[in-house]
Structures are given as structure tokens and as C-alpha cells.
Motif scaffolding. Sequence first.
Motif, mmCIF file in Angstrom:
data_model
loop_
_atom_site.group_PDB
_atom_site.id
_atom_site.type_symbol
_atom_site.label_atom_id
_atom_site.label_comp_id
_atom_site.label_asym_id
_atom_site.label_seq_id
_atom_site.Cartn_x
_atom_site.Cartn_y
_atom_site.Cartn_z
ATOM 1 N N GLY B 241 0.846 -1.187 0.000
ATOM 2 C CA GLY B 241 0.000 0.000 0.000
ATOM 3 C C GLY B 241 0.875 1.228 0.000
ATOM 4 N N SER B 242 0.473 2.228 -0.787
ATOM 5 C CA SER B 242 1.349 3.386 -0.911
ATOM 6 C C SER B 242 0.571 4.690 -0.798
ATOM 7 C CB SER B 242 2.095 3.330 -2.239
ATOM 8 O OG SER B 242 1.204 3.077 -3.273
ATOM 9 N N TYR B 243 1.319 5.761 -0.803
ATOM 10 C CA TYR B 243 0.723 7.083 -0.631
ATOM 11 C C TYR B 243 -0.089 7.530 -1.845
ATOM 12 C CZ TYR B 243 3.087 8.101 3.754
ATOM 13 O OH TYR B 243 3.483 8.085 5.064
ATOM 14 N N ASP B 244 0.016 6.825 -2.959
ATOM 15 C CA ASP B 244 -0.760 7.214 -4.136
ATOM 16 C C ASP B 244 -2.139 6.550 -4.137
ATOM 17 O OD1 ASP B 244 0.047 4.673 -4.653
ATOM 18 O OD2 ASP B 244 0.556 5.016 -6.753
ATOM 19 N N GLU B 245 -2.551 6.060 -2.963
ATOM 20 C CA GLU B 245 -3.884 5.475 -2.770
ATOM 21 C C GLU B 245 -4.080 4.213 -3.579
ATOM 22 O OE1 GLU B 245 -7.133 8.509 -2.623
ATOM 23 O OE2 GLU B 245 -5.498 9.819 -3.276
ATOM 24 N N LYS B 246 -3.018 3.492 -3.785
ATOM 25 C CA LYS B 246 -3.139 2.253 -4.549
ATOM 26 C C LYS B 246 -2.488 1.120 -3.787
ATOM 27 C CE LYS B 246 -3.268 4.455 -8.988
ATOM 28 N NZ LYS B 246 -2.406 5.137 -9.901
ATOM 29 N N VAL B 247 -2.988 -0.057 -4.055
ATOM 30 C CA VAL B 247 -2.361 -1.262 -3.519
ATOM 31 C C VAL B 247 -1.833 -2.035 -4.704
ATOM 32 C CG1 VAL B 247 -2.735 -3.426 -2.311
ATOM 33 C CG2 VAL B 247 -3.868 -1.378 -1.522
ATOM 34 N N ARG B 248 -0.570 -2.399 -4.634
ATOM 35 C CA ARG B 248 -0.002 -3.196 -5.726
ATOM 36 C C ARG B 248 0.272 -4.588 -5.213
ATOM 37 N NH1 ARG B 248 1.379 1.977 -6.312
ATOM 38 N NH2 ARG B 248 1.204 2.868 -8.404
ATOM 39 N N ILE B 249 -0.066 -5.547 -6.029
ATOM 40 C CA ILE B 249 0.092 -6.941 -5.633
ATOM 41 C C ILE B 249 1.228 -7.552 -6.451
ATOM 42 C CG2 ILE B 249 -1.066 -9.170 -5.403
ATOM 43 C CD1 ILE B 249 -2.501 -7.113 -3.787
ATOM 44 N N LEU B 250 2.235 -8.058 -5.743
ATOM 45 C CA LEU B 250 3.332 -8.744 -6.418
ATOM 46 C C LEU B 250 3.129 -10.252 -6.278
ATOM 47 C CD1 LEU B 250 6.497 -6.753 -5.262
ATOM 48 C CD2 LEU B 250 4.816 -6.160 -6.985
ATOM 49 N N ASN B 251 3.590 -10.987 -7.283
ATOM 50 C CA ASN B 251 3.475 -12.446 -7.181
ATOM 51 C C ASN B 251 4.790 -13.033 -6.701
ATOM 52 O OD1 ASN B 251 5.118 -13.784 -9.464
ATOM 53 N ND2 ASN B 251 4.129 -12.029 -10.426
#
Lengths: 573, 456
Positions: B241-251
Motif C-alpha cells: 500500500g502506498s501514498y498514491d492510494e493504490k495497492v499493488r500486488i506482487l506475485n
Amino acid sequence: MPESSTVKDVLSSSVECRTSPLRRFSLSALHRNSLGVFCSEDNVQECLSHISQEVSSFGLRPAWTEPGSGSELNIVAALNCMYDLIQLHRRGLRTLENMEVEQLKSNSNVDFLQLSTTRLKEQLEISKRENTGLLERERQLQLKVKSLQNCLKNEKEEVQKLQNVIASRASQYNHEMKRKEREFNKLKERLNQLLVDKKEKKQAIDVLNNIGRADGKRSLWKTEKMEAKHEGEMYKTLLSDYDTRQRELQLENAELRKVLQQMKKDMVSILSSRKPAAKGDKHEHGGTQAASEEEDDEAFDSSKESVELYCVHAREKLTNSIRLQWRRLKSHVERLDSQVSSAQTGESKSTDAVPRETHEEEMDRLKLEIQQCKDFIQAQQQLLQQQLSSPCDEETASLLSDCYMLQEKERLGDEWKTLEEQRKIFERERRNFTEAAIRLSHERKAFEEDRATWLKHQFLNLSPFSDSKKPSLSKSKSAFLISAETDSSAAVAPEKFIKHRSESPRCVPLTSPSTADLYRTLCLIPEDSSTKPKRKTEHVEESSVFCGNAPVRHKRWDGIQDRTLSQEKNSSI
Amino acid sequence: MNFSEVFKQTNQLCKVSPDGKYLATCVQYRLVVRDVSTLQILQLYTCLDQVSHMEWSSDSLFILCAMYNRGLVQVWSLEQPDWHCKIDEGSIGLVSSRWSPDGRHILNTTEFHLRVTVWSLCTKAVSYIKYPKACQKGIDFSRDGRYMALAERRDCKDYVCVFVCDDWHLLRHFETETQDLAGLEWSPNGCVLAVWDSCLEYKVLLYSLDGRLLSTYSAYEWSLGVKSVSWSPSSQFLAIGSYDEKVRILNHITWKKITQFEHPAIIDNTKATVYKEAEKRPGVGSDEMPLHNITMGATLFNTQSKYEICPLPVQIPVVKPDPDRASPKIGISVLAFSSDSRYLATKNDNMATAVWVWDMQKMSLEAVLEQTSAVRCFQWDPLRPRLALCAGNTKLYLWSPGGCVSVQVPTEGGFQVQSLNWHCSGDSLILLGKEQLCLCYMDTDQEDNCSPDKNM
């Protein structure tokens, strides 16, 4: 061309004329002024000479050969001259008329041209204005673009500057931070040292009694052996993790391979089913298709041996074949797509493949056909109109009469037909009756004979010869039998035609010559009776399809309406 | 759903033992241990000062009570009430104290992060780990308790130490490619260590147990970066989760981004369900007002609420963060995977009233819970895909794939749920108020959490 030349001639002559009448009029005016009349008894000669001069000036033959030869006027020549003059005059008038018309035309032309020039001028003005406006806009836009470019440049510079600032500040901050951190570390060290050195308040643990380890083992010394063991354990965990992961991946791969295999099979089946159908486009692709087919078969073979699946080559083969199939499928689908799209955009594109000449030929042919049809329709309309508007017209009258005759004839034919049918029936009946009559007469005869024999027998019975009776009786019996048979056969026939008999009972007693007569008359027009029904239907058709059956009609109406036919032919050709 | 009576607690110190049998609470300087099933007091210990931190040992035999302001740690034994242990960190100070996974060592972090002291209860031995880094999450134990990763800062560079917890043997020591390491976390299978940089730079590094760098991930530059990191229980996904209001999912195979979950202010994703909490105040003037409600007093002022399914699109209230202040209230601060790794719950700080639930199979938004007040805390059921959340009011909220429920906590005195903890069996919830606590027992059958919009 010849017309224009004549017109020119006329023009030139009229130009010539223009000068001469003036002169003449001046002269004539002079004469009139002096004498009142142009010609009088006194000045005949003068007039003559004057006129001959004038005439010769017109380029006509003089009315008299020699003015001095005689005062007598050559009437023929004078008349000719007059005639020529009148002709000239007429021609002049006509040219004048023409000129006037020309003048009018050119006037209107000039008007029109003036109008159009004014309009064009206006347009020019407008477009000029527009042009200037556009130019102005362009200039403004260019200015804007320039300013924007400047802005952009400035912005870029600004960004660059800011980035530089950020970078420099960041580096500065980093440097500062590092310095501070170092100081901080130094302080920490110092603090640590101080705290360690400090005696009064030390770190301490106060436990009632030591507790055992959770696993119940004693704590171990830190040895190299232990280190190695730790390393080993670490790698073990890593290995096991990789193992599990590999297994998972293998499973997944197997699954995916299965899917691939399935997909390939499906594709192959689809494509193979398509191949025979689309043999036409096979030669388009040429050699590649054939080559790929070979590969196909190979791949298929390998896929059958599922054991080999896991070997690298088999895998490559599988992926390659899949790729191949996929490409083919894709091309197929694309082709289908393009076909569909081309069909949608119109068949004109598809016919483009056909040479243009044939296309044009076809067009010409169709055009011709259309023209013919139109002609037919026109002719039909004309005929119709003629029929409607002027029945008194000779041609149409004859046509009409022909038509009426035809109708009459048809009607007659119909009647003939029914009559013939009736005749046939009558004839059959007559035959039956004659047969019956013959039989009757035979029977009568037999009966007569029988009676005679019977009478004879009676007579003889009276006499003593009685033994000859039997055979004669048997004979009469046989005769009766025959008659019964014929009766029965005759009874069948009348039953069939009982109606006709009831309708015309008189026919029965009709004598043979009369029927023969009828027959003969009927025989006179055998073809009519045969073609009649057909003609009737044709007649119906005629109104609906005019052009189609023209030749047929030609045959049928042979000799009846040659005239109309020739007309039709004219119109059709 | 049943609720226990209310007990006192201080500093929200209330923990269930790892075996699920006991409930330890701190009330001022006293430690109370109760039986979870009967809530009978089993033991009562008296500490030297007000407890600031309390923790069960992994074997549920010992309880650690730390009094940071006194630099003291006291350990109590459940089996031997007479046994006692006191660790004095002296004038060096104490900021953090925790059990090692074996339950026989205590790790104390001294003030100014001078060092980490490891006290052994078995041998009374003490060992020091120098240069621990003061950061968001500088220490992490692997799930199996075998390894400890520690962030270290020396010579202005970040290092990671991997210790074997058995004998505190330093297994690996490696420098990380971070500007300013902010945290580290083991994957649940203990083979991969995720390390992330401070919020100034978006950088996540993945190290193998043996110290090899597996991968580096950076979504963008310049602006504020990582705010929270969470592994899925299956170790398959790493959510950032980051400050750009997005959650990125890594595999976990290529360590590349699979997808990213955005948190838009207007939800128009037709596959998502938006539950909006709707309050309805009992009308004071209405004749329907039952008399016994008046007698109940406290509940009179409590408003009933229930969830309504909102037709899309829905506008989520957004608070614009103040750009002049540090650590702005924006971005994904909390990430939590459900126990079966099927769902991910997130909270975006500038949409404090909303909790987002994502389906990890479809990789799409599953539900959004829009509360009337700011969400304080949420936690997944340790066994089932069931999310409990609280919003600092008298209600408890539960979400499950079947639907959403809002439950009024039926206690006197306006019990406001500030925080909650699941019991490890997933059968009960511990609700923590400001100075109280209360247990909430779930119905064992799945009936009530499947019925949507059930208001209790």
C-alpha cells in the motif's frame, strides 16, 4: 457547316446591301424631290439606266441587255430581275430576323455573363475576406504556438531548475543527515560507554530459578559445528521451499500443457475439417501449407506418445505446432473477417476480381436490354394510346378489326370445339344405334325366319312331320342369346352418354349423310380446333408480357395481322 | 451473538494466550489472568508500576509485563504463581520489550536504540545486539520462530541481520540497497524477506533467507512511496500500500506486479457491492418508544444502524490532506489478508470511513463498507473469511462474503469499541473500549454472518 457558310454569305450580302440602299434612297429621294414620282413618262430612260446601274451594283443581271438598244423593256429580264430582287429582299429580311434573334441571344448572354461576373466578383471578394481572416487566425495561432513553445521551454527550464534544486538539496540533506548520524552514533557510543562504566544502576536480571528451555534441551555452545548445522538447516528450509514451489509449478505446467494439448487437438480438428472445404484457397498459400501439414502430422505423432511430453524436444514441438496452428487459425479467421467485410461493403469489390472488360460488356448488354425493354414499353404505350385516342385511324381500325376478328374467330373456335365434341358423341351414339339397328334387323330377320320356321312348323305340325322341330328351336335360342349380348353391350354405351341423348334425341334418327357433312366441315379446320385453347391463354398473356412472346405470336398470327407484327418488329428493333 | 459483561482494563492491554485458554488483562499495575470460557479469575499478579506493554510467551506459560518508564520488565509464570522474574534495564532505558519465539528469551530495545539486549530466562545470560535501527518495523521473527531479521544501521548504511533464534547465532548479515530502510517482514513460509524503504522513496526489496537479492520493485519515483506492506498467508502475494492510494500486488514467482487496486472516490465498478451504514435514531416523540428502553438508560441514546446496499455509482467522502504537514493522511495505511488468502481488506487514510474488500481470485473489488464514522480497527477471523471492524462507537461490524451486519454492543455506560481482537478459534471477539473490555461470542453456526443486513 454549309448553313454557317450560307449565313456568312447572307451576312456579307446584307453588308453589301446596307451600303447600296442608302445610296439608292438618297438617289430616289433626289428624284422624288425633283419630280414627285420616281419614274414618269419623261425619265423612263434615266430611270432605266439608273435602275440598271443599281441592279448591276447588286451584282444581278441587268434587266435589259443594252440600255441604249431600245427603250422597250425586256419584260422577262425585268421580271427575273424583280424576282431576284424580291429574293434578295426576302433573304435580307430573313438575315435581319436571324440577326435580331442573334442579337437578342447575345444580349441575354451578355446579361447573363454580366450577372455571373458580378456574382463571381462578390465571391472573390468574400473569399478574399475569408482568406485574410484565415491568414489573421493563422498568424494569431502561430503567435500562440510561439508563446506556448516559449512557455514550454520556460517550464522545462523551470522543471530542470527545480530538479536540480531538489537534487542538490537532497544531496545536501543526505550529507547533513550522514554527518548528524555520525555524530549521533558517536554520542550513542559515548552513552553506551558511560552506562557500562556507571556502577550505581546496572542492568540486572533477577530470576527466582532458571527455567528450562521450551524444547527441554540444554542450551548449546556456539561452535563451528553448530554454525554448519545452522547453515544446513537454512538451506534445508530453502530447498524444501523450492521443492514445494517446483512441485506446484510442475503441477501447474502439467495442467497448462494438458490445456495446450487439448487446444491443439481442437484446432487441428477444426482446421482439418475446414481444409477440404477450403481447397480453393489452398493454392493461394502454396507450399507453406503443404509443408506445415507435414509438420502437423509429425507433431501429432509426437503428441500421441505422452511419455515424451516432458522431454524438451517434445515440448518445443508442441509449442511450435500450437503456434503454427494458431497462426493458421488466425489467418483463417482474418480471412473470414475480410470476406465478411468485403461482402458488407458491397459486391462491387468482389467483382473487381473479374476483368473489367467482361464487367463492362455485361453492363453494355444490360443497358441494351434495358433500352429494348424501354422501347417495347414505349411502343406498347403508343399503340394503346392510338387505340384509345383515334379509333378512326386506318391502321388502328384494321388492327382493331383484326382483333375483333381474332376474338370472333376464337369464339367461333370455342363453339366449334364444343360442337365437335357433341358431334363425336353423336357419332358414337349413332354408331351404337346403327349397330343396334343392324342387330335389331338381324334379330328381326332371325325372328322373321324363326317365325317363318315356326309357322312352317305349325304348319308342318299340322302335318305329320314333327321330328324336325327341335333343332330349329335350338337355333332360335342361340339367336336370342346373341341379341341379349348385344343388348347388354349397347346398354353400357348409352349409359355413358345418357345426357347427350336426352339433350339431342333428334340426333339418333339423324341420317348418315348429315353427320358425314358435319364431319367434313369440321375436318376443314382441324388445326384451329387444336390450337384454340392455347391461343386463349396466350391472349391473356399477351396483355401482361408484351415483348417476351413476340416470335410466338408471329407464328400464331400468321396471316392474320401481318401489319401489327411488322409494326412490332419495327419497334423492337 | 452474545456479549459478556464488561471488565476493566488499562492501556488496552488485554491478550488471549496463544493456546486460546486464558485471557490476560492489565488494570493499572495489576495483571489479571482469566479463563476464557468461564471468565473466572485464575491468577492475579501485582507489578511494580503501571504496565505499558504485556505479552504472552508462545507456549502460554509466561506473561511479560513491561514498564517502559521505569525500564523494568516483569515476567510471571502461570503454572508457578510464586515464580518471579524481574529484568532491570537500568539507566539505559527501555522502549520496547518482546518475547523471542521460543518463549525463553526476552528482547529489550534500549532507549535511543542503542542496542537490543537479549535476556535468557534459562541461563540468565545476557547478550547485546548493537546498532539496531529505529524504524517502523525493525525486528521480525519468521512464522516458525526459527529466524529473526533485524534492521541495522551502521556507517549510514542499512544492513539486515538474520539470526537463528535458537542460539542467537548470526546467520547472515548483508547490506540492503535502501536509502533509509523503514521495515522488514518475513514471508509466512519464512523463505523470503521483504524490505522496504522509507516513504521518501518507493522501493521494495525481496531477499532470500540466505541473503540473496531476489528482486527489487519500484512503482514510481519522486513522490511519497510505501506506506504499508503485507504478505498473504499463502506467501503467494505481497500487497504494497502506498501514498498514491493504490495497492499493488506482487506475485511470488517473478516478483512482478500482478495488479493494482485503486481506491477511487467514486465507485462505479458494477461487480462491487457497496454497503453503507445507515443510522436511524429512535424517534423520541414516537409512541412506539418502549418503556423498558427508557429504563435501560444508556441504550436510549444509542442509535440503531444497519447496512444498506447502495446503487452505484457511490461517492465516498474524501478528506483532503494538508499538504504542509508531514506524513499526510493519505494512502493505504492498513492491509490485511483473510486467513485463506482469498480476500484483502484495505483502508485508505483519506477515506477514513471506508473499508475496501478485494477478491484475490478475481483480482477485483468485492465490497466497500462505508461507515458513518472513521474506522478504527479491523481484523480477519483467523479461520473464516470474516472481517470484524470497529469505528469508535458502540457498534461492532462484521463482513462476510454473504453480507454485512452491524451489531449494537449491549452494554451500559456507552461502551465504545476502540479496538478488537479475534480469539484464535474464531468463536469470540475481544472488544476493547477506552478502559473496558467485553467479549463477544459468535454463534457457532454460520447462520448470522451469512444473512445480510441483519440488524441485531
